[in-house]
Scaffold this motif. Structure first.
Motif, PDB file in Angstrom:
ATOM      1  N   TYR A 180      57.654   8.259 -48.613  1.00 38.69           N
ATOM      2  CA  TYR A 180      58.997   7.853 -49.030  1.00 38.69           C
ATOM      3  C   TYR A 180      59.418   8.454 -50.374  1.00 38.69           C
ATOM      4  CZ  TYR A 180      63.002   4.886 -50.065  1.00 38.69           C
ATOM      5  OH  TYR A 180      64.254   4.444 -50.378  1.00 38.69           O
ATOM      6  N   LEU A 181      58.499   8.574 -51.313  1.00 34.52           N
ATOM      7  CA  LEU A 181      58.849   9.074 -52.648  1.00 34.52           C
ATOM      8  C   LEU A 181      58.831  10.600 -52.732  1.00 34.52           C
ATOM      9  CD1 LEU A 181      56.925   6.530 -54.909  1.00 34.52           C
ATOM     10  CD2 LEU A 181      59.352   6.500 -54.284  1.00 34.52           C
ATOM     11  N   GLY A 182      58.413  11.260 -51.652  1.00 34.07           N
ATOM     12  CA  GLY A 182      58.484  12.712 -51.625  1.00 34.07           C
ATOM     13  C   GLY A 182      57.234  13.437 -52.066  1.00 34.07           C
ATOM     14  N   GLY A 183      56.167  12.706 -52.385  1.00 36.05           N
ATOM     15  CA  GLY A 183      54.961  13.351 -52.890  1.00 36.05           C
ATOM     16  C   GLY A 183      53.893  13.583 -51.851  1.00 36.05           C
ATOM     17  N   THR A 184      53.909  12.821 -50.763  1.00 39.74           N
ATOM     18  CA  THR A 184      52.956  12.982 -49.670  1.00 39.74           C
ATOM     19  C   THR A 184      53.679  13.618 -48.496  1.00 39.74           C
ATOM     20  OG1 THR A 184      51.717  11.013 -50.361  1.00 39.74           O
ATOM     21  CG2 THR A 184      51.373  11.788 -48.114  1.00 39.74           C
ATOM     22  N   SER A 185      53.166  14.725 -48.017  1.00 40.37           N
ATOM     23  CA  SER A 185      53.816  15.397 -46.887  1.00 40.37           C
ATOM     24  C   SER A 185      53.523  14.665 -45.588  1.00 40.37           C
ATOM     25  CB  SER A 185      53.325  16.840 -46.780  1.00 40.37           C
ATOM     26  OG  SER A 185      53.831  17.441 -45.597  1.00 40.37           O
ATOM     27  N   LEU A 186      54.577  14.392 -44.844  1.00 40.58           N
ATOM     28  CA  LEU A 186      54.385  13.749 -43.539  1.00 40.58           C
ATOM     29  C   LEU A 186      53.535  14.630 -42.625  1.00 40.58           C
ATOM     30  CD1 LEU A 186      55.162  11.226 -41.890  1.00 40.58           C
ATOM     31  CD2 LEU A 186      57.120  12.506 -41.021  1.00 40.58           C
ATOM     32  N   ALA A 187      53.592  15.948 -42.835  1.00 43.06           N
ATOM     33  CA  ALA A 187      52.802  16.862 -42.011  1.00 43.06           C
ATOM     34  C   ALA A 187      51.307  16.658 -42.204  1.00 43.06           C
ATOM     35  CB  ALA A 187      53.177  18.308 -42.337  1.00 43.06           C
ATOM     36  N   SER A 188      50.909  16.071 -43.336  1.00 41.00           N
ATOM     37  CA  SER A 188      49.480  15.833 -43.569  1.00 41.00           C
ATOM     38  C   SER A 188      48.922  14.772 -42.639  1.00 41.00           C
ATOM     39  CB  SER A 188      49.235  15.438 -45.029  1.00 41.00           C
ATOM     40  OG  SER A 188      49.815  14.170 -45.320  1.00 41.00           O
ATOM     41  N   PHE A 189      49.790  14.018 -41.959  1.00 41.43           N
ATOM     42  CA  PHE A 189      49.348  13.005 -41.003  1.00 41.43           C
ATOM     43  C   PHE A 189      49.299  13.547 -39.567  1.00 41.43           C
ATOM     44  CE2 PHE A 189      51.171  10.368 -44.431  1.00 41.43           C
ATOM     45  CZ  PHE A 189      50.102   9.520 -44.656  1.00 41.43           C
ATOM     46  N   ALA A 190      49.475  14.858 -39.398  1.00 40.66           N
ATOM     47  CA  ALA A 190      49.635  15.434 -38.055  1.00 40.66           C
ATOM     48  C   ALA A 190      48.485  15.095 -37.120  1.00 40.66           C
ATOM     49  CB  ALA A 190      49.807  16.945 -38.160  1.00 40.66           C
TER      50      ALA A 190
END
Length: 411
Positions: free
Chosen positions: A369-379
């Motif tokens: 949500y805050l922009g620091g963790t890439s959603l792609a890292s949860f692929a």
């Protein structure tokens, strides 16, 4: 559901000392001084602070703080959770779950779409839907390497006791920094007062916080807060430590000059900054960046209490039109499909019956949500599934932020 004889209710103002004592003892601390209890009283909100009693004994605690947190493109009202403590002999009875559920209901009922917390143990709060949303760096620099920013006469003003300083220029400079740094929180007058109080000197006493103000030709454009911990070797050589609390600068000149001072405090052999953003620009002021030794630690964790309201509260790095299917086992009213149409100026987000483009969990969405963790890292993790090929990179890019999120105010 609590056992029959246990009672959970909001704390009263008179119970602050008992509350503080329970928290400290649970985490292995010692009894607080009167001054420390005054400080707790200054930031606790009794109607939002929960206590659990077994008859006359206080056995569990939780506090929620009304915060304003920077998010990409603006600010959001946030319920900040901390002081979650359960006495050892009352664990495994559902007390923490009961308190956390009550806290999340309170946050939702007050119209706060987001909750944040600092976990004492990182493995606990994912089950409540929180995701690791930011990290901070702990910095160590041995020696006095200096920077390219030697100050001119009159360029720096040093205030030996920051608690006596006029906070107006500090507040203005911090406010400017805060609005660009997702995860940081707006500071009330009480939080500013406590930020500038004397700190532990490492020898059983206290030392004043020192304030540095940098001035260009017309106005202050940067400041730093630090403490000095003197120490001497047996051969009477100085081996003290400068502890940097924060550096806020609006210009490259102010940044370099402030760090030059911090790295050259008399009789100090090393500099540490226990909590700074992982991409803090100070590293680029060093003549040799390899001297900047960094350890990363998790910072605030984020939980979306109201998914569509939270997603509307921030801006996005690129245009996006996507249907998200959010799984939320703990807050079923939060689960479902939402159409997010977003861009650099804002977003709309509403329930929809359209087919999902991307499935994900509330905790994964909170982490990004805050922009620091890439959603792609949860692929490759459970819970995330592309329903439309190629949508994950687009959503991950839209959720990103220019600067790494970081909160430097443990609440």
């Amino acid at each position: 559901m609590l056992p029959d004889r246990l009672v959970m209710r909001p704390m009263t103002a008179s119970e602050v000392p008992a509350f503080a004592d329970r928290v400290e003892r649970t985490f292995g601390g010692s009894r607080l001084s009167e001054g420390e209890i005054v400080n707790r009283r200054g930031v606790l909100e009794p109607p939002r602070t929960l206590v659990v009693f077994d008859e006359e004994e206080l056995v569990a605690t939780l506090a929620v703080h009304s915060l304003t947190m920077a998010v990409p493109g603006g600010e959001a009202a946030v319920g900040g959770v901390n002081h979650v403590a359960v006495r050892a002999d009352y664990r495994r009875r559902g007390l923490m779950t009961s308190m956390m559920m009550a806290a999340m209901r309170d946050i939702r009922d007050r119209g706060e779409a987001v909750s944040a917390l600092w976990p004492s143990e990182a493995g606990i709060y994912a089950r409540f839907g929180y995701g690791l949303a930011s990290r901070h760096a702990s910095l160590l620099i041995d020696g006095q390497p200096g920077t390219a920013g030697s100050p001119s006469p009159g360029e720096i003003r040093l205030i030996p006791d920051a608690s006596a300083a006029d906070t107006a220029p500090l507040e203005a400079l911090y406010r400017s920094w805060h609005l660009t740094r997702p995860g940081s929180i707006a500071r009330s007058a009480e939080r500013w007062r406590q930020r500038l109080l004397p700190r532990d000197d490492g020898h059983g006493g206290t030392t004043d916080v020192v304030c540095l103000l940098h001035r260009d030709a017309e106005q202050f454009d940067g400041y730093a807060l630090y403490t000095a911990r003197p120490q001497w070797s047996q051969g009477l050589l100085p081996k003290g430590t400068t502890v940097v609390l924060e550096v806020c600068a609006q210009t490259s000149r102010a940044l370099a000059v402030l760090w030059n001072h911090l790295l050259s405090v008399d009789m100090m052999a090393r500099t540490v900054a226990p909590m700074i953003p992982e991409d803090d620009p100070g590293i680029w002021t060093l003549r040799d960046p390899r001297q900047w030794q960094v350890r990363l630690t998790d910072n605030v964790w984020i939980r979306l209490i109201d998914v569509p309201a939270a997603l509307r509260a921030r801006t996005y790095a690129r245009d996006l039109d996507v249907v998200l299917d959010v799984r939320d086992d703990l807050l079923p009213d939060n689960a479902g499909r939402y159409r997010l149409s977003a861009g650099a100026t804002g977003a709309s987000c509403d329930p929809t019956t359209a087919p999902a483009d991307l499935k994900l969990t509330a905790a994964q969405l909170g982490a990004c949500y805050l922009g620091g963790t890439s959603l792609a890292s949860f692929a490759l993790t459970d819970g995330l599934e592309e329903k439309r090929r190629g949508v994950l990179p687009a959503v991950a890019a839209a959720l990103s932020a220019p600067l790494a999120p970081c909160c430097i105010d443990p609440f």
